[in-house]
Design a protein around this motif. Structure first.
Motif, PDB file in Angstrom:
ATOM      1  N   ASN A 389      68.939  -9.067  52.423  1.00 58.59           N
ATOM      2  CA  ASN A 389      68.977  -8.832  50.968  1.00 58.59           C
ATOM      3  C   ASN A 389      70.412  -8.932  50.438  1.00 58.59           C
ATOM      4  OD1 ASN A 389      68.833  -6.271  48.658  1.00 58.59           O
ATOM      5  ND2 ASN A 389      67.635  -8.130  48.453  1.00 58.59           N
ATOM      6  N   LYS A 396      72.918 -15.786  45.733  1.00 58.95           N
ATOM      7  CA  LYS A 396      72.367 -15.979  44.377  1.00 58.95           C
ATOM      8  C   LYS A 396      73.424 -15.777  43.295  1.00 58.95           C
ATOM      9  CE  LYS A 396      68.686 -13.165  44.134  1.00 58.95           C
ATOM     10  NZ  LYS A 396      67.386 -12.537  43.886  1.00 58.95           N
ATOM     11  N   ASP A 421      81.172 -11.121  48.461  1.00 57.15           N
ATOM     12  CA  ASP A 421      81.076 -12.456  47.848  1.00 57.15           C
ATOM     13  C   ASP A 421      82.159 -12.594  46.781  1.00 57.15           C
ATOM     14  OD1 ASP A 421      80.130 -11.789  45.088  1.00 57.15           O
ATOM     15  OD2 ASP A 421      78.371 -11.000  46.138  1.00 57.15           O
ATOM     16  N   ILE A 426      79.783  -7.170  39.121  1.00 55.09           N
ATOM     17  CA  ILE A 426      78.913  -6.261  38.365  1.00 55.09           C
ATOM     18  C   ILE A 426      79.795  -5.320  37.539  1.00 55.09           C
ATOM     19  CG2 ILE A 426      77.109  -4.487  38.587  1.00 55.09           C
ATOM     20  CD1 ILE A 426      76.774  -5.674  41.528  1.00 55.09           C
ATOM     21  N   ILE A 434      72.493   0.018  39.982  1.00 59.23           N
ATOM     22  CA  ILE A 434      72.109  -1.206  40.681  1.00 59.23           C
ATOM     23  C   ILE A 434      71.037  -0.978  41.758  1.00 59.23           C
ATOM     24  CG2 ILE A 434      73.777  -1.354  42.584  1.00 59.23           C
ATOM     25  CD1 ILE A 434      73.652  -3.955  39.998  1.00 59.23           C
ATOM     26  N   PHE A 439      65.931  -2.544  38.429  1.00 61.53           N
ATOM     27  CA  PHE A 439      67.156  -2.744  37.648  1.00 61.53           C
ATOM     28  C   PHE A 439      67.792  -4.098  37.943  1.00 61.53           C
ATOM     29  CE2 PHE A 439      71.583  -2.563  36.555  1.00 61.53           C
ATOM     30  CZ  PHE A 439      71.515  -2.042  35.271  1.00 61.53           C
ATOM     31  N   ARG A 440      68.089  -4.829  36.871  1.00 62.54           N
ATOM     32  CA  ARG A 440      68.804  -6.101  37.011  1.00 62.54           C
ATOM     33  C   ARG A 440      69.855  -6.145  35.907  1.00 62.54           C
ATOM     34  NH1 ARG A 440      65.963 -11.323  37.246  1.00 62.54           N
ATOM     35  NH2 ARG A 440      67.431 -11.647  38.946  1.00 62.54           N
ATOM     36  N   THR A 441      71.044  -6.630  36.223  1.00 63.02           N
ATOM     37  CA  THR A 441      72.044  -6.745  35.158  1.00 63.02           C
ATOM     38  C   THR A 441      71.712  -7.997  34.345  1.00 63.02           C
ATOM     39  OG1 THR A 441      73.507  -8.117  36.450  1.00 63.02           O
ATOM     40  CG2 THR A 441      73.848  -5.747  36.620  1.00 63.02           C
ATOM     41  N   LEU A 451      63.144  -9.560  41.031  1.00 61.13           N
ATOM     42  CA  LEU A 451      62.397  -8.460  40.409  1.00 61.13           C
ATOM     43  C   LEU A 451      63.218  -7.185  40.315  1.00 61.13           C
ATOM     44  CD1 LEU A 451      58.935  -8.858  42.212  1.00 61.13           C
ATOM     45  CD2 LEU A 451      59.501  -9.531  39.892  1.00 61.13           C
ATOM     46  N   GLY A 452      64.417  -7.203  40.856  1.00 58.59           N
ATOM     47  CA  GLY A 452      65.233  -5.987  40.838  1.00 58.59           C
ATOM     48  C   GLY A 452      64.714  -4.940  41.816  1.00 58.59           C
ATOM     49  N   GLY A 454      65.047  -5.519  45.522  1.00 57.28           N
ATOM     50  CA  GLY A 454      65.691  -5.652  46.841  1.00 57.28           C
ATOM     51  C   GLY A 454      66.624  -4.499  47.168  1.00 57.28           C
ATOM     52  N   LEU A 455      67.509  -4.144  46.223  1.00 54.37           N
ATOM     53  CA  LEU A 455      68.486  -3.084  46.503  1.00 54.37           C
ATOM     54  C   LEU A 455      67.819  -1.716  46.532  1.00 54.37           C
ATOM     55  CD1 LEU A 455      71.582  -4.311  44.464  1.00 54.37           C
ATOM     56  CD2 LEU A 455      71.276  -4.292  46.948  1.00 54.37           C
ATOM     57  N   SER A 479      81.696  -9.108  44.572  1.00 51.42           N
ATOM     58  CA  SER A 479      81.177  -7.786  44.944  1.00 51.42           C
ATOM     59  C   SER A 479      81.160  -7.656  46.463  1.00 51.42           C
ATOM     60  CB  SER A 479      79.732  -7.623  44.485  1.00 51.42           C
ATOM     61  OG  SER A 479      79.558  -8.094  43.183  1.00 51.42           O
TER      62      SER A 479
HETATM   63  P1  ADP Z   1      67.044  -9.049  42.500  1.00 54.80           P
HETATM   64  O1  ADP Z   1      65.826  -9.536  43.196  1.00 54.80           O
HETATM   65  O2  ADP Z   1      66.925  -9.011  41.015  1.00 54.80           O
HETATM   66  O3  ADP Z   1      68.278  -9.725  42.979  1.00 54.80           O
HETATM   67  P2  ADP Z   1      68.189  -6.666  43.689  1.00 54.80           P
HETATM   68  O4  ADP Z   1      67.655  -5.285  43.692  1.00 54.80           O
HETATM   69  O5  ADP Z   1      68.508  -7.263  44.996  1.00 54.80           O
HETATM   70  O6  ADP Z   1      67.106  -7.524  42.910  1.00 54.80           O
HETATM   71  O7  ADP Z   1      69.458  -6.672  42.772  1.00 54.80           O
HETATM   72  C1  ADP Z   1      69.431  -5.990  41.545  1.00 54.80           C
HETATM   73  C2  ADP Z   1      70.414  -6.591  40.568  1.00 54.80           C
HETATM   74  O8  ADP Z   1      71.732  -6.319  41.012  1.00 54.80           O
HETATM   75  C3  ADP Z   1      70.347  -8.088  40.474  1.00 54.80           C
HETATM   76  O9  ADP Z   1      69.371  -8.500  39.559  1.00 54.80           O
HETATM   77  C4  ADP Z   1      71.744  -8.413  39.984  1.00 54.80           C
HETATM   78  O10 ADP Z   1      71.808  -8.217  38.596  1.00 54.80           O
HETATM   79  C5  ADP Z   1      72.602  -7.367  40.649  1.00 54.80           C
HETATM   80  N1  ADP Z   1      73.244  -7.856  41.896  1.00 54.80           N
HETATM   81  C6  ADP Z   1      72.809  -7.658  43.151  1.00 54.80           C
HETATM   82  N2  ADP Z   1      73.641  -8.213  44.046  1.00 54.80           N
HETATM   83  C7  ADP Z   1      74.638  -8.772  43.333  1.00 54.80           C
HETATM   84  C8  ADP Z   1      75.812  -9.486  43.676  1.00 54.80           C
HETATM   85  N3  ADP Z   1      76.137  -9.760  44.948  1.00 54.80           N
HETATM   86  N4  ADP Z   1      76.615  -9.907  42.666  1.00 54.80           N
HETATM   87  C9  ADP Z   1      76.306  -9.636  41.371  1.00 54.80           C
HETATM   88  N5  ADP Z   1      75.211  -8.947  40.985  1.00 54.80           N
HETATM   89  C10 ADP Z   1      74.377  -8.525  41.947  1.00 54.80           C
END
Ligand code: ADP
Length: 488
Positions: A389, A396, A421, A426, A434, A439-441, A451-452, A454-455, A479
């Motif tokens: 992830n 991505k 990376d 963020i 996050i 949650f997605r930015t 889908l927000g 993974g984290l 990040s």
């Molecule tokens: P998603 O499937 O939307 O990537 P995640 O839970 O993995 O779901 O991530 C949540 C949100 O965190 C992402 O939609 C993105 O906005 C932000 N994000 C995650 N990883 C990064 C990263 N390496 N750099 C910038 N933003 C990130």
């Protein structure tokens, strides 16, 4: 005693053990004074009756039907009659000039009220009622019974001094038992309206009422053994009603008040596992076919078709990743995410998964830094899921050809793994959210699909392993996502 056994006892049986102690104390009290025994049993049941009513009354607006409100009101007004029964019991000397007949009449009246109410209560599964009309009706019936017993003296005689129970009293106990039997059958007819545990508790409680009534046909004096056993059956019956309504209602409201929601929730679980199987299988065969075609086409020199196929291949990965995330999120919510714990060497594990990581980072430059040789305990597949992830997010959310650095180090008694990376980064105020579900930015949303989840799932997995997870990030610089993994 081993710890697991102790925990099971504390968690599941502590209330039962406390009740058994209470039950024994009450039972023993009859050797000292039957009046003390009787008053304690009746007070216990009155307190429960009042509590059930208070609970049912205050949850009536959120409850889908009026069954428990009706039941609670029936118990409450029965409790009022029981209260007068207790005060007028032989030896209490509160009301002057009454013998054993009055408390027996009040007892029979309260049982009739309860048995008839329990019998008709299922009507309120379908029908809502006017609460005030219902309370006023119960109030009137209770007043009429009290008047009939204490003032008008036209309630049928239930106990005759010297002769014992009258035919009316004994026949009434049979009628009441019969009403409870029908109620138990009705309950089994409506069993799908209850959670299994609630259904069992209610049924046993009704059956104990029958046992009590039958024992009450047998006593000669109000201080004898059958009378005592009858009261113990009543005590148990009230305890079970308390467990069914108050304990389940407060600790697991979904099992009592919102059963429909629980059923819908179960259907959602079934639907998701169906999607998981039914959609993932065809996706797997699309992926296999597209990979075969890619291999085939790469020799033909048809670059356009090759590029299209790679898009298909990538999209298939995205869809199956989303489905897996949805299923995992659902399992986390319902506490059903399973872990397969093994002992493994963390360094070797990273070596094992690095070919998979490399396939994800085709268009970036992957650097793996640091080493570790410690043995740890955990779920390898779930930890791999977290690392993948982090890596897919790094891919991505950072431009092609940039570096992605996977670093591992051991510090004190934990392993720290980071994925760095050089991408969009963020905003500081978003960093705290996050790891929240969905949650997605905004910048993330514009950049890539997801889908927000993974984290959120990663955080759950790392918390399960008693580790920490966090991010260091700067907008437009990149990040670094970290997690720690305890060695012990
Ligand atoms: P998603 O499937 O939307 O990537 P995640 O839970 O993995 O779901 O991530 C949540 C949100 O965190 C992402 O939609 C993105 O906005 C932000 N994000 C995650 N990883 C990064 C990263 N390496 N750099 C910038 N933003 C990130």
């Amino acid at each position: 005693m081993n710890n697991v056994f102790k925990n099971v006892i504390v968690k599941y049986f502590i209330r039962e053990i406390l009740f058994i102690i209470f039950f024994i104390i009450i039972f023993v009290s009859h050797f000292y004074s039957y009046l003390l025994f009787h008053t304690s049993v009746e007070l216990f049941s009155i307190i429960i009756a009042v509590s059930i009513f208070i609970f049912a009354w205050n949850t009536r607006k959120i409850s889908k039907n009026n069954y428990f409100l009706f039941l609670g009101s029936a118990y409450f007004f029965t409790g009022i009659l029981d209260f007068f029964h207790t005060l007028s019991y032989k030896g209490m000397s509160i009301f002057s000039g009454i013998g054993t007949n009055v408390p027996t009449q009040l007892w029979i009246a309260s049982r009739y009220l309860l048995a008839i109410s329990i019998l008709i209560a299922p009507v309120f599964f379908k029908r809502k009622m006017n609460e005030i009309t219902m309370l006023m009706s119960y109030f009137l019936i209770t007043i009429l019974i009290l008047l009939s017993v204490f003032y008008l003296h036209n309630f049928p005689e239930s106990f005759r001094e010297g002769a014992g129970l009258t035919a009316f009293k004994i026949e009434s106990e049979y009628v009441i038992s019969f009403l409870f039997i029908i109620s138990a059958f009705l309950l089994s007819y409506f069993r799908d309206k209850f959670d299994k545990k609630v259904y069992i508790l209610l049924s046993v409680s009704f059956i104990l009422n029958i046992v009590a009534e039958l024992l009450f046909t047998l006593y000669v004096g109000v201080y004898d053994i059958y009378n005592m056993l009858g009261h113990l059956a009543v005590l148990l019956s009230y305890y079970l009603i308390y467990k069914a309504v108050i304990e389940v209602g407060l600790t697991k409201p979904y099992n009592l008040l919102f059963l429909e929601l629980k059923i819908l929730d179960r259907k959602k679980d079934e639907f998701l596992s169906l999607v998981n199987h039914e959609v993932k299988n065809p996706l797997a065969s699309i992926k296999l076919s597209s990979e075969l075609l890619i291999r085939h086409l790469s020799k033909s020199g048809d670059t356009q078709s090759l590029e299209d196929l790679r898009v298909i291949n990538n999209d298939v990965d995205i869809i199956s990743h989303m489905i897996s995330n949805l299923v995992d999120m659902n399992r986390i919510e319902s506490g059903k995410l399973k872990y397969r714990i093994t002992r493994f060497n963390f360094g070797k594990f990273i070596e094992e998964i690095s070919p998979v990581i490399k396939t994800l980072v085709r268009n970036h430059k992957l650097i793996i830094k640091g080493k570790t040789d410690v043995n740890v305990k955990g779920d390898k597949d779930r930890i791999k899921q977290v690392i993948i992830n982090f890596i897919t997010n790094a891919v991505k959310y950072s431009p092609k050809d940039k570096k992605i650095i996977l670093s591992i180090k051991t510090e004190d008694d934990e392993i720290i793994l980071g994925v760095k990376d050089f991408g969009i980064g963020i905003e500081r105020e978003k960093q705290i959210q996050i790891f929240d579900k969905y949650f997605r930015t905004e910048r993330g949303e514009r950049k890539a699909e997801g889908l927000g989840l993974g984290l959120y799932i990663s955080k759950e997995i790392i918390s399960f392993h008693k580790g920490k997870i966090w991010v260091d990030s700067e907008v437009n610089k990149g990040s670094t996502f970290y997690f720690t993994f305890p060695i012990r």
